[in-house]
Structure formats: structure tokens, C-alpha cells
Scaffold this motif. Structure first.
Motif, PDB file in Angstrom:
ATOM      1  N   UNK A  96       0.825  -1.214   0.000  1.00  0.00           N
ATOM      2  CA  UNK A  96       0.000   0.000   0.000  1.00  0.00           C
ATOM      3  C   UNK A  96       0.856   1.259   0.000  1.00  0.00           C
ATOM      4  N   UNK A  97       0.251   2.330  -0.442  1.00  0.00           N
ATOM      5  CA  UNK A  97       0.934   3.619  -0.442  1.00  0.00           C
ATOM      6  C   UNK A  97       0.084   4.626   0.310  1.00  0.00           C
ATOM      7  N   UNK A  98       0.763   5.533   1.017  1.00  0.00           N
ATOM      8  CA  UNK A  98       0.056   6.554   1.794  1.00  0.00           C
ATOM      9  C   UNK A  98       0.487   7.933   1.300  1.00  0.00           C
ATOM     10  N   UNK A  99      -0.478   8.777   0.990  1.00  0.00           N
ATOM     11  CA  UNK A  99      -0.183  10.162   0.615  1.00  0.00           C
ATOM     12  C   UNK A  99      -0.507  11.013   1.836  1.00  0.00           C
ATOM     13  N   UNK A 100       0.554  11.578   2.431  1.00  0.00           N
ATOM     14  CA  UNK A 100       0.374  12.367   3.651  1.00  0.00           C
ATOM     15  C   UNK A 100      -0.028  13.793   3.302  1.00  0.00           C
ATOM     16  N   UNK A 101      -0.538  14.507   4.305  1.00  0.00           N
ATOM     17  CA  UNK A 101      -0.924  15.909   4.064  1.00  0.00           C
ATOM     18  C   UNK A 101       0.302  16.738   3.705  1.00  0.00           C
ATOM     19  N   UNK A 102       0.117  17.738   2.844  1.00  0.00           N
ATOM     20  CA  UNK A 102       1.208  18.654   2.465  1.00  0.00           C
ATOM     21  C   UNK A 102       2.270  17.933   1.650  1.00  0.00           C
ATOM     22  N   UNK A 162       3.119  13.678  -5.101  1.00  0.00           N
ATOM     23  CA  UNK A 162       2.880  12.909  -3.871  1.00  0.00           C
ATOM     24  C   UNK A 162       1.973  11.720  -4.158  1.00  0.00           C
ATOM     25  N   UNK A 163       0.956  11.935  -4.997  1.00  0.00           N
ATOM     26  CA  UNK A 163       0.066  10.828  -5.369  1.00  0.00           C
ATOM     27  C   UNK A 163       0.886   9.748  -6.082  1.00  0.00           C
ATOM     28  N   UNK A 164       1.810  10.179  -6.966  1.00  0.00           N
ATOM     29  CA  UNK A 164       2.645   9.204  -7.678  1.00  0.00           C
ATOM     30  C   UNK A 164       3.535   8.427  -6.711  1.00  0.00           C
ATOM     31  N   UNK A 165       4.070   9.100  -5.676  1.00  0.00           N
ATOM     32  CA  UNK A 165       4.909   8.368  -4.704  1.00  0.00           C
ATOM     33  C   UNK A 165       4.067   7.320  -3.977  1.00  0.00           C
ATOM     34  N   UNK A 166       2.787   7.651  -3.729  1.00  0.00           N
ATOM     35  CA  UNK A 166       1.892   6.696  -3.066  1.00  0.00           C
ATOM     36  C   UNK A 166       1.610   5.478  -3.930  1.00  0.00           C
ATOM     37  N   UNK A 167       1.747   5.652  -5.246  1.00  0.00           N
ATOM     38  CA  UNK A 167       1.488   4.541  -6.173  1.00  0.00           C
ATOM     39  C   UNK A 167       2.784   3.858  -6.610  1.00  0.00           C
ATOM     40  N   UNK A 168       3.939   4.350  -6.103  1.00  0.00           N
ATOM     41  CA  UNK A 168       5.237   3.968  -6.683  1.00  0.00           C
ATOM     42  C   UNK A 168       5.584   2.497  -6.522  1.00  0.00           C
ATOM     43  N   UNK A 169       5.142   1.870  -5.423  1.00  0.00           N
ATOM     44  CA  UNK A 169       5.544   0.466  -5.235  1.00  0.00           C
ATOM     45  C   UNK A 169       4.585  -0.490  -5.929  1.00  0.00           C
ATOM     46  N   UNK A 170       3.560   0.074  -6.580  1.00  0.00           N
ATOM     47  CA  UNK A 170       2.654  -0.794  -7.338  1.00  0.00           C
ATOM     48  C   UNK A 170       1.700  -1.576  -6.462  1.00  0.00           C
ATOM     49  N   UNK A 171       1.500  -1.134  -5.190  1.00  0.00           N
ATOM     50  CA  UNK A 171       0.567  -1.833  -4.299  1.00  0.00           C
ATOM     51  C   UNK A 171      -0.877  -1.615  -4.718  1.00  0.00           C
ATOM     52  N   UNK A 174      -4.227   2.686  -2.245  1.00  0.00           N
ATOM     53  CA  UNK A 174      -3.662   4.026  -2.056  1.00  0.00           C
ATOM     54  C   UNK A 174      -4.539   4.759  -1.046  1.00  0.00           C
ATOM     55  N   UNK A 175      -3.907   5.257   0.013  1.00  0.00           N
ATOM     56  CA  UNK A 175      -4.623   5.993   1.053  1.00  0.00           C
ATOM     57  C   UNK A 175      -4.116   7.428   1.031  1.00  0.00           C
ATOM     58  N   UNK A 176      -5.024   8.409   1.006  1.00  0.00           N
ATOM     59  CA  UNK A 176      -4.579   9.808   0.939  1.00  0.00           C
ATOM     60  C   UNK A 176      -5.339  10.641   1.959  1.00  0.00           C
ATOM     61  N   UNK A 177      -4.573  11.468   2.708  1.00  0.00           N
ATOM     62  CA  UNK A 177      -5.172  12.315   3.737  1.00  0.00           C
ATOM     63  C   UNK A 177      -5.214  13.760   3.237  1.00  0.00           C
TER      64      UNK A 177
END
Ligand SMILES: Nc1ncnc2c1ncn2[C@@H]1O[C@H](COP(=O)(O)OP(=O)(O)OP(=O)(O)O)[C@@H](O)[C@H]1O
Length: 284
Positions: A96-102, A162-171, A174-177
């Protein structure tokens, strides 16, 4: 893009009677109180609701960053209430990938493409998405953007990255705050498009937001109120969940028309349903 985006198998999420309690100086703060929620593999869901209602806590639980106090939480094949920390760590690194705030997903001294390569370190050895394809997927096109440092991108482009980093490992999750907070309307649109593009690859996408429009664009929104699921909306239809204590919470967007204190008349609708009407008060 030279090739269509790689298809990813989405991860389903199931919560049953999920409870989370923060311990603060000897006091218990019940952040989530018996949440039941099913998110299917490949769905895009917006978690909406007032400040302090428990949205970010729910996201952190799904990410395996917090441990449920009671109830069950399944993320794909993992039972997060029972999983040991090594299993949680592996899940976070590979599934999974997490997109943190900011801008907290981004390293300021690395270019956009190197930020993605960095995000892939520690991920699965095989099958990682190509960083340039990821940039294209989230709408960041061209060599200049790929080579740019985060500070040279616009706030919206940084969030797309940031969204792309959350998808980077191909999990598959994707969770985004709050990915669109503090952006203007145009940038918000680009970030929502990036999230939807990630969802179209097959990944499940769950976003915490104060923006009810994201729920409309995603096709499903779940309102969290006082630590519980209070309402559900899917493509224009709204569903209310009757809580264990009989309470019913209205979807956020209806609260502008029906503010707290509004008296509603409950009528039988003839077909086995009920109708809620604003009651006429004596003064009206
Ligand atoms: N680290 C913490 N320690 C103690 N209490 C916390 C902590 N984080 C959140 N809470 C409390 O838990 C409840 C849920 O908070 P949470 O941040 O999950 O809500 P939220 O809906 O995401 O709010 P916002 O929209 O403002 O981010 C609130 O009462 C909050 O004060």
C-alpha cells in the motif's frame, strides 16, 4: 506514455465493529466507535465528515500505523487487529501507499523522478512501475518536470507527485489524507484526476477529505460522524445508517439545507418506505 499503465490488483478493506481509543494523560478518547465498512477491491471512496470525527484515525488504521482496540479490520489478506509488527511493516512496504498531508511524501533535494525511485526502495524486487510512466499517469508530463525539484513545481504539481509516490511500489491500495487541501480549484481538479487515474489502474483508493465534490467524482462517499459511519452516498443516491443508539446522521451536503435543530416529520411512504419532510413550525 509508451505503454498503457500496468494493471494492478486492488486490495479490499473490511471493518467490523472497529474501535480505536487514544490514551491521553490517563483519559480515553474514543476516536472510532464500532465502525462497519466494506470497500471492494478497485473502489474509489471518499471519507468525509466534520473535523475530529475520526476520518484520519480510520485511514491510519487501514495503513497499519495504529492498532485496533477492538473489532476487526482486514486489508486484503491481512487481519490488522492480529498482525505482528513485521507483517505490518512488510504490508506497508509492498502492498500500500500513503499520501500524507502537504509535501511530507517528498524529499526536497531529489528531482521528481528521483523522489519516485526513492519511494520504490524497500518495495517489491520485481514488477515496480516505471517512474516516468508514474509521472505521466498522474498528469506530470515532460522531461523538465521529471528533472525538477519539488520547490520548482507548483503546489498542485507537488501534490500530483505525492500521489505518484503513493502509487510507486505498485501496491493495490492508495490511502490519501486531505490531498486537495489548500489548493486552488484548477490544481484540485488535477489532483482529483491523478487519484482517479491511479484508481483506473485497478488500485483501491481511499481519500480523507473535507471536499464533498471528491465524493461525487469518486462515485462513493462515506460520512464519518462521532467516530461512526453516519451516511453513505453513491452516484447521487444517499443512504443513511441507523446507529446502534438509533441516531441517524445526515450527509454533510444536506446539512446546509437541514441545519442541526431542524424538525423533520417522519411519514409512512406507502410502499414500505418512510419519507422525511421538514415540519412546518407554528411561526412559519
Ligand atoms: N494523537 C492523538 N491523541 C489524542 N487524541 C487524538 C489524536 N489524534 C486524534 N485524536 C482525537 O481523536 C478524534 C478523531 O480525530 P481524527 O484526527 O481522526 O479526526 P478527523 O475526522 O480526521 O479530523 P480532521 O478532519 O480535523 O483531520 C478527535 O477527537 C481527536 O481529537
Amino acid at each position: 506514455m509508451s505503454q498503457p499503465p500496468v494493471r494492478i490488483t486492488g486490495v479490499p478493506v473490511t471493518c467490523r465493529g472497529l474501535v480505536f481509543i487514544y490514551k491521553v494523560e490517563g483519559y480515553d478518547v474514543v476516536a472510532l466507535s464500532r465502525v462497519d465498512l466494506d470497500i471492494a477491491a478497485g473502489e474509489a471512496v471518499a471519507l468525509v465528515g466534520p473535523s475530529g470525527s475520526g476520518k484520519s484515525t480510520l485511514l491510519s488504521l487501514m495503513a497499519g500505523l495504529l492498532k485496533p482496540a477492538a473489532g476487526s479490520l482486514r486489508v486484503g489478506r491481512h487481519d490488522l487487529a492480529r498482525a505482528r509488527s513485521a507483517e505490518l511493516q512488510r504490508m506497508r512496504a509492498t502492498e500500500l501507499g500513503v499520501v500524507l498531508q502537504g509535501d511530507r511524501n517528498l524529499l526536497p533535494y531529489l528531482s521528481a523522478v528521483d523522489n519516485l525511485r526513492f519511494a520504490q526502495r524497500g518495495g517489491p524486487r520485481a514488477g515496480l512501475p516505471d517512474p516516468h510512466d508514474l509521472l505521466e499517469l498522474v498528469g506530470l508530463r515532460g522531461d523538465a518536470v521529471a528533472r525538477a525539484l519539488p520547490r520548482d513545481l507548483t503546489p498542485g504539481q507537488r501534490q500530483q507527485l505525492s500521489v505518484a509516490t503513493g502509487a510507486a511500489i505498485g501496491g493495490g491500495l492508495l490511502l490519501a489524507d486531505e490531498p486537495t487541501s489548500q489548493l486552488d480549484a484548477e490544481a484540485r481538479e488535477e489532483v482529483v484526476a491523478a487519484l482517479l487515474a491511479v484508481n483506473v489502474t485497478g488500485r483501491t483508493v481511499v481519500v480523507v477529505t473535507h471536499d464533498p465534490d471528491i465524493g461525487v467524482r469518486f462515485g462513493r462517499s462515506v460520512t464519518i460522524r462521532d467516530g461512526r459511519v453516519g451516511a453513505e452516498g453513491r452516484s447521487g443516491e444517499n443512504f443513511l445508517v441507523v446507529g446502534a443508539d438509533g441516531a441517524v446522521h445526515l450527509p454533510t451536503e444536506l446539512l446546509t439545507e437541514l441545519p442541526p435543530g431542524t424538525l423533520l416529520r417522519v411519514e409512512a411512504a406507502g410502499t414500505g418506505g418512510i419519507l422525511l419532510r421538514v415540519a412546518e413550525t407554528e411561526s412559519s
